[in-house]
Design a protein around this motif. Sequence first.
Motif, mmCIF file in Angstrom:
data_model
loop_
_atom_site.group_PDB
_atom_site.id
_atom_site.type_symbol
_atom_site.label_atom_id
_atom_site.label_comp_id
_atom_site.label_asym_id
_atom_site.label_seq_id
_atom_site.Cartn_x
_atom_site.Cartn_y
_atom_site.Cartn_z
ATOM 1 N N UNK A 68 -3.539 -12.356 -7.426
ATOM 2 C CA UNK A 68 -2.166 -11.854 -7.531
ATOM 3 C C UNK A 68 -2.076 -10.360 -7.205
ATOM 4 N N UNK A 69 -3.213 -9.682 -7.185
ATOM 5 C CA UNK A 69 -3.222 -8.257 -6.860
ATOM 6 C C UNK A 69 -3.807 -7.976 -5.479
ATOM 7 N N UNK A 70 -4.156 -9.025 -4.750
ATOM 8 C CA UNK A 70 -4.734 -8.844 -3.418
ATOM 9 C C UNK A 70 -3.616 -8.956 -2.381
ATOM 10 N N UNK A 71 -3.365 -7.904 -1.568
ATOM 11 C CA UNK A 71 -2.259 -7.932 -0.613
ATOM 12 C C UNK A 71 -2.372 -9.099 0.366
ATOM 13 N N UNK A 72 -1.231 -9.715 0.663
ATOM 14 C CA UNK A 72 -1.178 -10.807 1.634
ATOM 15 C C UNK A 72 -0.383 -10.352 2.852
ATOM 16 N N UNK A 73 -0.667 -10.972 3.988
ATOM 17 C CA UNK A 73 0.017 -10.602 5.215
ATOM 18 C C UNK A 73 1.470 -11.041 5.166
ATOM 19 N N UNK A 74 2.288 -10.316 5.901
ATOM 20 C CA UNK A 74 3.718 -10.588 5.985
ATOM 21 C C UNK A 74 4.094 -10.650 7.463
ATOM 22 N N UNK A 75 5.365 -10.940 7.788
ATOM 23 C CA UNK A 75 5.755 -10.980 9.208
ATOM 24 C C UNK A 75 5.347 -9.717 9.952
ATOM 25 N N UNK A 76 5.148 -9.864 11.252
ATOM 26 C CA UNK A 76 4.694 -8.756 12.092
ATOM 27 C C UNK A 76 5.603 -7.543 11.905
ATOM 28 N N UNK A 77 4.973 -6.393 11.743
ATOM 29 C CA UNK A 77 5.717 -5.156 11.585
ATOM 30 C C UNK A 77 5.972 -4.770 10.141
ATOM 31 N N UNK A 78 5.648 -5.669 9.200
ATOM 32 C CA UNK A 78 5.858 -5.387 7.788
ATOM 33 C C UNK A 78 4.515 -5.106 7.111
ATOM 34 N N UNK A 79 4.489 -4.207 6.127
ATOM 35 C CA UNK A 79 3.224 -3.934 5.426
ATOM 36 C C UNK A 79 2.799 -5.124 4.586
ATOM 37 N N UNK A 80 1.493 -5.237 4.346
ATOM 38 C CA UNK A 80 0.993 -6.284 3.454
ATOM 39 C C UNK A 80 1.644 -6.115 2.078
ATOM 40 N N UNK A 81 1.862 -7.227 1.416
ATOM 41 C CA UNK A 81 2.591 -7.226 0.144
ATOM 42 C C UNK A 81 1.745 -7.832 -0.959
ATOM 43 N N UNK A 82 1.845 -7.274 -2.144
ATOM 44 C CA UNK A 82 1.124 -7.791 -3.292
ATOM 45 C C UNK A 82 1.806 -9.064 -3.793
ATOM 46 N N UNK A 83 1.067 -10.159 -3.975
ATOM 47 C CA UNK A 83 1.675 -11.370 -4.534
ATOM 48 C C UNK A 83 2.419 -11.116 -5.841
ATOM 49 N N UNK A 84 1.891 -10.242 -6.677
ATOM 50 C CA UNK A 84 2.567 -9.949 -7.938
ATOM 51 C C UNK A 84 3.979 -9.433 -7.691
ATOM 52 N N UNK A 85 4.160 -8.597 -6.660
ATOM 53 C CA UNK A 85 5.497 -8.107 -6.333
ATOM 54 C C UNK A 85 6.405 -9.257 -5.912
ATOM 55 N N UNK A 86 5.871 -10.157 -5.058
ATOM 56 C CA UNK A 86 6.655 -11.284 -4.582
ATOM 57 C C UNK A 86 7.047 -12.209 -5.730
ATOM 58 N N UNK A 87 6.107 -12.460 -6.627
ATOM 59 C CA UNK A 87 6.354 -13.399 -7.713
ATOM 60 C C UNK A 87 7.311 -12.813 -8.751
#
Length: 205
Positions: A68-87
């Motif tokens: 949950x703290x490991x950044x995941x890829x997002x659409x091209x041009x967007x920075x990687x996002x932390x799953x915790x932020x998304x959840x």
Amino acid sequence: MNASFHLHQNRTSLYRHTLRSERGQPHAVDVITQCRNEIYERMPHAAQGVLNAFIRNLFSDDDLVHAYLHPVTTPVGQPATMPLDLCERAANQARRYPGLLHRHERELAAVAAFVQSCGYYWCAYQQALGRPALQNAETMRSYRSRIASAHKAFLEEPLRQLRRCHADLGSTLAQVLGMDQDDAADPQQVARIQAALGSVMMQMP
């Protein structure tokens, strides 16, 4: 740079420090505790204490905390996002879904949104540690199968404990998360909560 960028950078630094610490530093346990506490602070807090206990039981697994703290890829041009932020965002959106009729439905929707992708994020974290990249449709099907297996493996015991403490909430949440088709759950209530989850915009496999 704005405050949210700095916050994301700080969380990424904390996660990287966790990885370095767990490769041999003596204070590794303290760091994973900090990471787990951040999840506990940002999880949806319910008036029904058993739902809070459910999330805490789920995140007793160190690997899932990492995921949950490991950044995941997002659409091209967007920075990687932390799953915790998304959840966290998903939980807040699901809680506000207008079709929910009762407070406990809003709480169940928030909790379900917070945990529903746990298998996906765990698999993404495992892949980041060195699993081979997906290259064809067959591999993608296998990957989805691993996600489903991880989803079940992580949720099964926390749901069992929730059912033991509160049968109605446990049965409803289990059905909302696709773990079983329990006749004890109100199908209309399950449908409303699942509609709330369907309205949430977050990164999914």
